[in-house]
Design a protein around this motif. Structure first.
Motif, PDB file in Angstrom:
ATOM      1  N   ILE A  78     -53.969  24.819 -66.399  1.00 13.88           N
ATOM      2  CA  ILE A  78     -54.496  25.345 -65.231  1.00 13.88           C
ATOM      3  C   ILE A  78     -53.758  26.954 -65.643  1.00 13.88           C
ATOM      4  O   ILE A  78     -52.046  26.826 -65.977  1.00 13.88           O
ATOM      5  N   GLN A  79     -54.524  28.018 -64.898  1.00 15.20           N
ATOM      6  CA  GLN A  79     -53.691  28.782 -64.528  1.00 15.20           C
ATOM      7  C   GLN A  79     -53.649  28.929 -63.429  1.00 15.20           C
ATOM      8  O   GLN A  79     -55.476  29.213 -62.781  1.00 15.20           O
ATOM      9  N   ILE A  80     -52.976  29.438 -62.454  1.00 17.28           N
ATOM     10  CA  ILE A  80     -52.650  29.928 -60.977  1.00 17.28           C
ATOM     11  C   ILE A  80     -52.874  31.158 -60.727  1.00 17.28           C
ATOM     12  O   ILE A  80     -51.585  31.719 -61.637  1.00 17.28           O
ATOM     13  N   LEU A  81     -53.588  31.563 -60.723  1.00 10.86           N
ATOM     14  CA  LEU A  81     -53.554  33.505 -59.614  1.00 10.86           C
ATOM     15  C   LEU A  81     -53.422  33.183 -58.442  1.00 10.86           C
ATOM     16  O   LEU A  81     -53.787  32.720 -57.806  1.00 10.86           O
ATOM     17  N   THR A  82     -52.714  34.174 -58.308  1.00 14.78           N
ATOM     18  CA  THR A  82     -51.953  34.298 -56.888  1.00 14.78           C
ATOM     19  C   THR A  82     -51.337  35.578 -56.598  1.00 14.78           C
ATOM     20  O   THR A  82     -51.958  36.694 -57.807  1.00 14.78           O
ATOM     21  N   LYS A  83     -51.407  36.091 -55.453  1.00  8.67           N
ATOM     22  CA  LYS A  83     -51.080  37.342 -55.135  1.00  8.67           C
ATOM     23  C   LYS A  83     -50.400  37.553 -54.231  1.00  8.67           C
ATOM     24  O   LYS A  83     -49.022  36.535 -53.966  1.00  8.67           O
ATOM     25  N   PHE A  84     -49.484  38.652 -53.761  1.00  7.28           N
ATOM     26  CA  PHE A  84     -48.091  39.090 -52.500  1.00  7.28           C
ATOM     27  C   PHE A  84     -49.327  40.227 -52.019  1.00  7.28           C
ATOM     28  O   PHE A  84     -49.584  41.148 -52.802  1.00  7.28           O
ATOM     29  N   GLY A  85     -47.959  40.704 -50.827  1.00  6.90           N
ATOM     30  CA  GLY A  85     -48.242  42.307 -50.279  1.00  6.90           C
ATOM     31  C   GLY A  85     -49.033  42.197 -49.238  1.00  6.90           C
ATOM     32  O   GLY A  85     -49.024  43.128 -48.635  1.00  6.90           O
ATOM     33  N   LEU A  86     -49.446  40.950 -48.587  1.00  5.05           N
ATOM     34  CA  LEU A  86     -50.227  40.790 -47.555  1.00  5.05           C
ATOM     35  C   LEU A  86     -48.794  39.259 -46.459  1.00  5.05           C
ATOM     36  O   LEU A  86     -48.946  38.366 -46.810  1.00  5.05           O
ATOM     37  N   VAL A  87     -48.141  40.581 -45.024  1.00  2.00           N
ATOM     38  CA  VAL A  87     -47.031  39.666 -45.387  1.00  2.00           C
ATOM     39  C   VAL A  87     -47.571  39.939 -43.137  1.00  2.00           C
ATOM     40  O   VAL A  87     -48.152  40.377 -43.007  1.00  2.00           O
TER      41      VAL A  87
END
Length: 327
Positions: A78-87
Motif C-alpha cells: 500500500i502506498q500512502i500519499l499524504t500532505k502537510f502545510g495546512l494548519v
C-alpha cells in the motif's frame, strides 16, 4: 490496474489512486464512516494500491479512517500519499499565511499555510499516529507557504527521508518557479495539481517541464468534483453545505451537458460509465502519472478501479478532443 513509477523515485503507484478528500467529510456534506472505510477496502481489493489524503481532510478524520481501514493489511503493498502545510489548531501561533476560514459544526476555523521545519516535523508525527504506520510513501506540501523559505521546507523533507519516516517528497499546487527553487535543495518526486477535461492549463508549462525533468504529475479533480459524471444533470440534489453549489457556477453548464452527451456513446460501446471514460482519458494524457478519484462508498471505488480495464483508440481520443474544443 496499471502501475507507474513516480518521477525520479523507485515508488510504484497505481494510476488510479483513491482520493480521500470526500471521506473526510468537511466541505462535502458529510459521509458515513463505514461507507468510507468500505470504499478504501474496495479500492485495495480491486488493484488500487495508492491512497492520497491530507491532515486537513476532515481535520484528521480522513487519515484516521485510512489507518483503521489498512489495519491488518500488508503495508508494503500500500502506498500512502499524504500532505502537510495546512494548519488549523493554533499550533502555528499566528505564523504562516492565512488561507481561508473552514467550517465545522457551524463554527469557522481559520486555516493557515505554514511549512516551517518545526511545524512539518510535528505534522508528520501526528499523521503517522493517525495512519497507524511508521512511514509515509509520499509526503507533499499541500499549498505553497509564502512566509517560509522553500529551502527550509525542503531541508525538513530531506531530513525525514534520511530518518526513514518518508520514502519520497513531493509538492502540490506549485508553480514551475517554485519547483525549480525546491529542486535546488531536494529533487522532488511530483507535483499534485488540478487538471481535467475542463481545466487543461498545466499543458502550457508543467507538462513539458515534467516530461523534460522526469518529474511526476498527480492530478486532482479530474471529474471536476462530480460534474463530469453527468449525474448532476440528471438526478443529483446537492446538500446546502456542499461547496460544489458554488464551484459548478464557473462552468457553462449547458455546454458541459452537450459535451457529455456527445462522448457518452463511446463509454457505452466500452460498457463503461461516463466517469470511467473521463478517468481513462485523463490517464492517457502526456506526463500524467496518477489520477486521483474520490469514492464515498465501495461501489464508487470499484467503478473507479475499472476505469483502467479498457483502452481508447487514437480515433476515439480524437473524437473526445474535438468535442472538448466546443466547450
Amino acid at each position: 490496474m496499471e502501475y507507474r513509477t513516480l518521477g525520479n523515485t523507485n515508488l510504484e503507484v497505481s494510476v488510479i489512486t483513491h482520493g480521500a478528500f470526500a471521506i473526510g467529510g468537511n466541505m462535502w456534506g458529510g459521509n458515513e464512516k463505514q461507507d468510507s472505510i468500505n470504499s478504501i477496502h474496495a479500492s485495495l481489493d480491486h488493484g488500487v494500491t495508492s491512497i492520497d489524503t491530507a491532515p486537513f481532510y476532515g481535520f484528521g478524520l480522513s487519515e484516521e479512517m485510512i489507518g483503521e481501514a489498512i489495519k491488518g493489511r500488508d503495508r508494503s503493498k500500500i502506498q500512502i500519499l499524504t500532505k502537510f502545510g495546512l494548519v488549523w489548531d493554533g499550533s502555528n501561533h499566528g505564523k504562516g499565511e492565512f488561507f481561508f476560514d473552514a467550517e465545522e459544526n457551524g463554527q469557522k476555523i481559520p486555516v493557515y499555510k505554514y511549512a516551517s521545519r518545526q511545524s512539518i516535523i510535528k505534522e508528520v508525527e501526528e499523521s503517522l499516529q493517525r495512519l497507524g504506520t511508521d512511514y509515509i510513501d509520499l509526503l507533499q506540501i499541500h499549498w505553497p507557504d509564502g512566509t517560509t523559505p522553500i529551502s527550509e521546507t525542503m531541508e525538513a523533507l530531506d531530513l525525514l527521508i534520511q530518518q526513514g519516516k518518508i520514502r519520497a517528497a513531493g509538492v502540490s499546487n506549485y508553480s514551475i518557479e517554485q519547483i525549480q527553487e525546491a529542486n535546488k535543495t531536494l529533487k522532488i518526486a511530483s507535483n499534485q495539481v488540478s487538471y481535467s477535461m475542463l481545466n487543461q492549463a498545466i499543458e502550457q508549462d508543467l507538462v513539458p517541464y515534467s516530461l523534460e525533468n522526469n518529474s511526476g504529475i498527480i492530478v486532482y479533480s479530474p471529474m471536476e468534483r462530480g460534474l463530469l459524471t453527468g449525474k448532476y444533470f440528471k438526478e443529483t440534489q446537492l446538500k446546502d453545505n456542499d461547496h460544489r453549489n458554488g464551484y459548478f457556477s464557473q462552468f457553462d453548464l449547458q455546454k458541459v451537458k452537450t459535451f457529455l452527451e456527445k462522448i457518452e456513446p463511446i463509454a457505452q460501446e466500452k460498457g463503461a460509465t461516463l466517469s470511467q471514460l473521463v478517468l481513462r482519458w485523463t490517464s492517457l494524457q502526456p506526463a500524467i502519472t496518477v489520477v486521483l478519484a474520490g469514492a464515498r462508498n465501495a461501489q464508487q471505488a470499484i467503478e473507479n478501479a475499472k476505469a483502467m480495464s479498457f483502452g481508447l483508440s487514437e480515433e476515439e481520443m480524437n473524437l473526445i478532443n474535438t468535442a472538448l474544443k466546443e466547450i
